[in-house]
Enzyme design. Structure first.
Site, PDB file in Angstrom:
ATOM      1  N   ARG A  84     -82.638 -27.302 -32.380  1.00  0.00           N
ATOM      2  CA  ARG A  84     -81.166 -27.255 -32.593  1.00  0.00           C
ATOM      3  C   ARG A  84     -80.589 -25.845 -32.632  1.00  0.00           C
ATOM      4  O   ARG A  84     -79.477 -25.631 -33.107  1.00  0.00           O
ATOM      5  CB  ARG A  84     -80.760 -28.022 -33.858  1.00  0.00           C
ATOM      6  CG  ARG A  84     -81.161 -29.471 -33.810  1.00  0.00           C
ATOM      7  CD  ARG A  84     -80.390 -30.321 -34.779  1.00  0.00           C
ATOM      8  NE  ARG A  84     -80.856 -31.690 -34.695  1.00  0.00           N
ATOM      9  CZ  ARG A  84     -81.878 -32.177 -35.394  1.00  0.00           C
ATOM     10  NH1 ARG A  84     -82.507 -31.419 -36.268  1.00  0.00           N
ATOM     11  NH2 ARG A  84     -82.244 -33.424 -35.240  1.00  0.00           N
TER      12      ARG A  84
ATOM     13  N   ASN B 225     -62.562 -19.056 -13.632  1.00  0.00           N
ATOM     14  CA  ASN B 225     -63.096 -19.924 -12.583  1.00  0.00           C
ATOM     15  C   ASN B 225     -62.311 -19.829 -11.281  1.00  0.00           C
ATOM     16  O   ASN B 225     -62.377 -20.754 -10.456  1.00  0.00           O
ATOM     17  CB  ASN B 225     -63.119 -21.375 -13.073  1.00  0.00           C
ATOM     18  CG  ASN B 225     -64.190 -21.568 -14.110  1.00  0.00           C
ATOM     19  OD1 ASN B 225     -65.317 -21.117 -13.937  1.00  0.00           O
ATOM     20  ND2 ASN B 225     -63.848 -22.206 -15.214  1.00  0.00           N
TER      21      ASN B 225
ATOM     22  N   LYS C 247     -64.090  -9.702 -19.281  1.00  0.00           N
ATOM     23  CA  LYS C 247     -64.650 -10.988 -19.686  1.00  0.00           C
ATOM     24  C   LYS C 247     -64.690 -11.114 -21.203  1.00  0.00           C
ATOM     25  O   LYS C 247     -64.362 -12.171 -21.759  1.00  0.00           O
ATOM     26  CB  LYS C 247     -66.050 -11.188 -19.087  1.00  0.00           C
ATOM     27  CG  LYS C 247     -66.615 -12.555 -19.513  1.00  0.00           C
ATOM     28  CD  LYS C 247     -67.421 -13.274 -18.512  1.00  0.00           C
ATOM     29  CE  LYS C 247     -67.735 -14.681 -19.013  1.00  0.00           C
ATOM     30  NZ  LYS C 247     -68.717 -15.377 -18.208  1.00  0.00           N
TER      31      LYS C 247
ATOM     32  N   HIS D 255     -63.855 -21.130  -8.102  1.00  0.00           N
ATOM     33  CA  HIS D 255     -65.042 -21.901  -8.448  1.00  0.00           C
ATOM     34  C   HIS D 255     -64.908 -23.395  -8.130  1.00  0.00           C
ATOM     35  O   HIS D 255     -65.913 -24.073  -7.930  1.00  0.00           O
ATOM     36  CB  HIS D 255     -65.391 -21.728  -9.931  1.00  0.00           C
ATOM     37  CG  HIS D 255     -65.982 -20.376 -10.254  1.00  0.00           C
ATOM     38  ND1 HIS D 255     -65.348 -19.191  -9.952  1.00  0.00           N
ATOM     39  CD2 HIS D 255     -67.156 -20.022 -10.850  1.00  0.00           C
ATOM     40  CE1 HIS D 255     -66.098 -18.173 -10.360  1.00  0.00           C
ATOM     41  NE2 HIS D 255     -67.203 -18.649 -10.898  1.00  0.00           N
TER      42      HIS D 255
ATOM     43  N   GLU E 172     -67.813 -11.684  -8.102  1.00  0.00           N
ATOM     44  CA  GLU E 172     -67.318 -11.883  -9.478  1.00  0.00           C
ATOM     45  C   GLU E 172     -66.606 -10.617  -9.977  1.00  0.00           C
ATOM     46  O   GLU E 172     -65.681 -10.710 -10.774  1.00  0.00           O
ATOM     47  CB  GLU E 172     -68.472 -12.271 -10.424  1.00  0.00           C
ATOM     48  CG  GLU E 172     -69.244 -13.532 -10.018  1.00  0.00           C
ATOM     49  CD  GLU E 172     -68.574 -14.862 -10.408  1.00  0.00           C
ATOM     50  OE1 GLU E 172     -67.359 -14.874 -10.709  1.00  0.00           O
ATOM     51  OE2 GLU E 172     -69.276 -15.897 -10.387  1.00  0.00           O
TER      52      GLU E 172
ATOM     53  N   LYS F 215     -71.824 -19.310 -21.894  1.00  0.00           N
ATOM     54  CA  LYS F 215     -71.983 -20.567 -21.149  1.00  0.00           C
ATOM     55  C   LYS F 215     -73.441 -20.673 -20.724  1.00  0.00           C
ATOM     56  O   LYS F 215     -73.970 -19.761 -20.076  1.00  0.00           O
ATOM     57  CB  LYS F 215     -71.082 -20.595 -19.916  1.00  0.00           C
ATOM     58  CG  LYS F 215     -69.655 -20.982 -20.228  1.00  0.00           C
ATOM     59  CD  LYS F 215     -68.869 -21.234 -18.945  1.00  0.00           C
ATOM     60  CE  LYS F 215     -67.436 -21.581 -19.247  1.00  0.00           C
ATOM     61  NZ  LYS F 215     -66.630 -21.739 -18.017  1.00  0.00           N
TER      62      LYS F 215
ATOM     63  N   HIS G 228     -68.027 -24.298  -6.268  1.00  0.00           N
ATOM     64  CA  HIS G 228     -69.046 -25.238  -6.767  1.00  0.00           C
ATOM     65  C   HIS G 228     -69.242 -26.389  -5.778  1.00  0.00           C
ATOM     66  O   HIS G 228     -70.365 -26.879  -5.582  1.00  0.00           O
ATOM     67  CB  HIS G 228     -68.648 -25.784  -8.144  1.00  0.00           C
ATOM     68  CG  HIS G 228     -68.874 -24.800  -9.267  1.00  0.00           C
ATOM     69  ND1 HIS G 228     -68.341 -24.957 -10.514  1.00  0.00           N
ATOM     70  CD2 HIS G 228     -69.585 -23.654  -9.319  1.00  0.00           C
ATOM     71  CE1 HIS G 228     -68.712 -23.943 -11.289  1.00  0.00           C
ATOM     72  NE2 HIS G 228     -69.468 -23.142 -10.581  1.00  0.00           N
TER      73      HIS G 228
ATOM     74  N   ARG H  19     -59.516 -19.276 -20.754  1.00  0.00           N
ATOM     75  CA  ARG H  19     -60.815 -18.963 -20.142  1.00  0.00           C
ATOM     76  C   ARG H  19     -60.977 -19.583 -18.757  1.00  0.00           C
ATOM     77  O   ARG H  19     -61.743 -19.084 -17.933  1.00  0.00           O
ATOM     78  CB  ARG H  19     -61.959 -19.394 -21.075  1.00  0.00           C
ATOM     79  CG  ARG H  19     -63.322 -18.997 -20.524  1.00  0.00           C
ATOM     80  CD  ARG H  19     -64.453 -19.122 -21.522  1.00  0.00           C
ATOM     81  NE  ARG H  19     -65.704 -18.752 -20.887  1.00  0.00           N
ATOM     82  CZ  ARG H  19     -66.840 -18.529 -21.516  1.00  0.00           C
ATOM     83  NH1 ARG H  19     -66.893 -18.627 -22.841  1.00  0.00           N
ATOM     84  NH2 ARG H  19     -67.929 -18.201 -20.857  1.00  0.00           N
TER      85      ARG H  19
ATOM     86  N   HIS I 160     -74.297 -18.399  -5.317  1.00  0.00           N
ATOM     87  CA  HIS I 160     -73.107 -18.680  -6.136  1.00  0.00           C
ATOM     88  C   HIS I 160     -71.968 -17.707  -5.784  1.00  0.00           C
ATOM     89  O   HIS I 160     -70.827 -18.120  -5.563  1.00  0.00           O
ATOM     90  CB  HIS I 160     -73.481 -18.570  -7.620  1.00  0.00           C
ATOM     91  CG  HIS I 160     -72.326 -18.756  -8.544  1.00  0.00           C
ATOM     92  ND1 HIS I 160     -71.724 -19.975  -8.744  1.00  0.00           N
ATOM     93  CD2 HIS I 160     -71.634 -17.862  -9.320  1.00  0.00           C
ATOM     94  CE1 HIS I 160     -70.716 -19.839  -9.610  1.00  0.00           C
ATOM     95  NE2 HIS I 160     -70.646 -18.564  -9.963  1.00  0.00           N
TER      96      HIS I 160
ATOM     97  N   GLU J 115     -63.098 -22.455 -23.732  1.00  0.00           N
ATOM     98  CA  GLU J 115     -62.278 -22.855 -22.577  1.00  0.00           C
ATOM     99  C   GLU J 115     -61.338 -24.020 -22.874  1.00  0.00           C
ATOM    100  O   GLU J 115     -61.361 -25.062 -22.218  1.00  0.00           O
ATOM    101  CB  GLU J 115     -63.170 -23.191 -21.377  1.00  0.00           C
ATOM    102  CG  GLU J 115     -62.428 -23.054 -20.058  1.00  0.00           C
ATOM    103  CD  GLU J 115     -63.338 -23.101 -18.847  1.00  0.00           C
ATOM    104  OE1 GLU J 115     -64.320 -22.344 -18.792  1.00  0.00           O
ATOM    105  OE2 GLU J 115     -63.058 -23.908 -17.959  1.00  0.00           O
TER     106      GLU J 115
END
Ligand code: NAD
Ligand code: GLY
Length: 362
Positions: A118, A242, A224, A245, A182, A140, A249, A238, A262, A234
């Site tokens: 955990r 993206n 960032k 993206h 990026e 993330k 993606h 935030r 990517h 997000e």
């Protein structure tokens, strides 16, 4: 060395940036917890940098996990290799995981750290430009599924991010360019002066001028860190990180993970987002053309691969920003100003997808 902080209250952490930091064990030591440390890396990065990181840990018994390399291995199955090794080693909740590698290693190690017993301590040592300017910062973590990129994961912040810019000397050319996508993103979404700076310094970045690279990493991490501090999970702002993206993606998933890098997919996606912004009357045509020019100047793709529009739309509807199948796009209201839009006119979207297809064919 430059240092900055991701301001998240009790979970705040430093980002150290500089050449030769893999010789600076004292930067790492304060962030270790307990005596059990495991470095997670891959078969490409291990021969280059593992021994150096081991020697930063001064006398501790350090374990390692060496994973297969590649986006296609960013899976739950690969993460179980980390869990099983930690269990074999008898690692407790006071152990520390160190991610040594690019974004694939960072995202999987972070997810393992978030979920093993955990949650255990973890540190990011990113070694690609993309991971130094983006994925190692902000917490993330996660893995891909066949139907969608990064669809299983957790927000889980590291204790420290250590960026040795000298590691970029061994990075393949294609990966360096992917990282520049990026970097350009930060100029487009929030920092028009940085965009100007990038236009003047792209040649220096491509020839790996250490001063230019370090400056671009510092500005990117500053951008960032500020956005993450304002909206860690997000719920709003935030999402602008993206840009490109939603299209990107879909490209990565439709082509098969690892076929388009990517950063390459995000690059083509940002050109498509600028095109859609122009069609919606948000950007001038000349501004959309400028987006394409700067991405081309980094040696990055400015058009998607041949993907049928209905396939594009199918994958984009599964994007994490989509709400019950309604696609949401990060678009540009100006160069240096991004906003999330939904309810985009389907004929304008079709025109952008069609323009992309024509460019690919041409
Ligand atoms: P990557 O991790 O696959 O690394 C690229 C390649 O470079 C790999 O082959 C790697 O082994 C090799 N490599 C790494 N460092 C090297 C070095 N110094 N010298 C030589 N080779 C080296 O790819 P990436 O571009 O770093 O990361 C992409 C991943 O990051 C994607 O999965 C993407 O989804 C994820 N990502 C996550 C976030 C986030 O916020 N968590 C943000 C952006 C991207
Ligand atoms: N790379 C997108 C984010 O960190 O939010």
């Amino acid at each position: 060395m430059e240092s900055l902080t991701v301001e998240l209250g009790v979970r705040s952490y430093p980002i150290h940036i500089g050449a030769g930091l893999l010789a600076r064990g004292e930067l790492l030591q304060p962030h270790l917890r307990g005596s059990q440390v495991c470095i997670v890396t891959n078969e490409t990065v291990a021969p280059l940098y593992l021994a150096r990181v081991e020697s930063m840990l001064g006398g501790r018994r350090v374990s390692t996990v060496i994973l297969p390399d590649g986006e296609q291995h960013k899976t739950l199955d690969t993460v179980t290799i980390i869990y099983d090794r930690l269990l074999e080693l008898g690692f407790s909740r006071s152990a520390t995981l160190i991610a040594l590698g690019g974004g694939v290693i960072g995202d999987m190690t972070g997810f393992a750290a978030a979920t093993y017993q955990r949650g255990i301590n973890f540190i990011q040592i990113p070694t690609t430009l993309l991971s130094q300017v983006d994925s190692s910062v902000g917490g993330k973590t996660g893995v891909n599924r066949p139907l969608g990129k990064n669809m299983v994961g957790a927000f889980y912040q590291p204790q420290c991010v250590l960026i040795d810019t000298a590691t970029l000397n061994t990075l393949p050319e294609r990966e360096l360019k992917a990282g520049l996508a990026e970097v350009i993103k930060y100029g487009l979404i929030n920092n028009p002066r940085f965009l100007d700076w990038l236009e003047h310094n792209m040649a220096a970045l491509l020839r790996r001028d250490p001063v230019a690279l370090a400056a671009s990493i510092k500005v990117s991490c500053d951008e960032k860190a500020a956005i993450v501090a304002a909206d860690e999970t997000e719920t709003g702002l935030r999402a602008i990180l993206n840009l490109g993206h939603t299209f990107g993606h879909a490209i990565e998933t439709a082509m098969g993970y690892g076929v388009w890098l990517h950063g390459e997919a995000v690059a083509a996606g940002m050109v498509m987002a600028a095109d859609l912004s122009w069609r919606m009357g948000l950007l001038q045509q000349g501004e959309a053309a400028r987006v394409k020019r700067i991405i081309a100047s980094a040696g990055l793709p400015v058009a998607p691969p041949a993907i049928a529009p209905d396939i594009f739309i199918r994958y984009m509807s599964k994007d994490k920003k989509a709400d019950e199948g309604k696609i949401r796009f990060v678009l540009l209201e100006a160069l240096g100003k991004a906003a999330v839009k939904e309810g985009v006119d389907s004929s304008l979207l079709a025109a952008t997808l069609g323009a992309g297809a024509q460019l690919t064919a041409g």
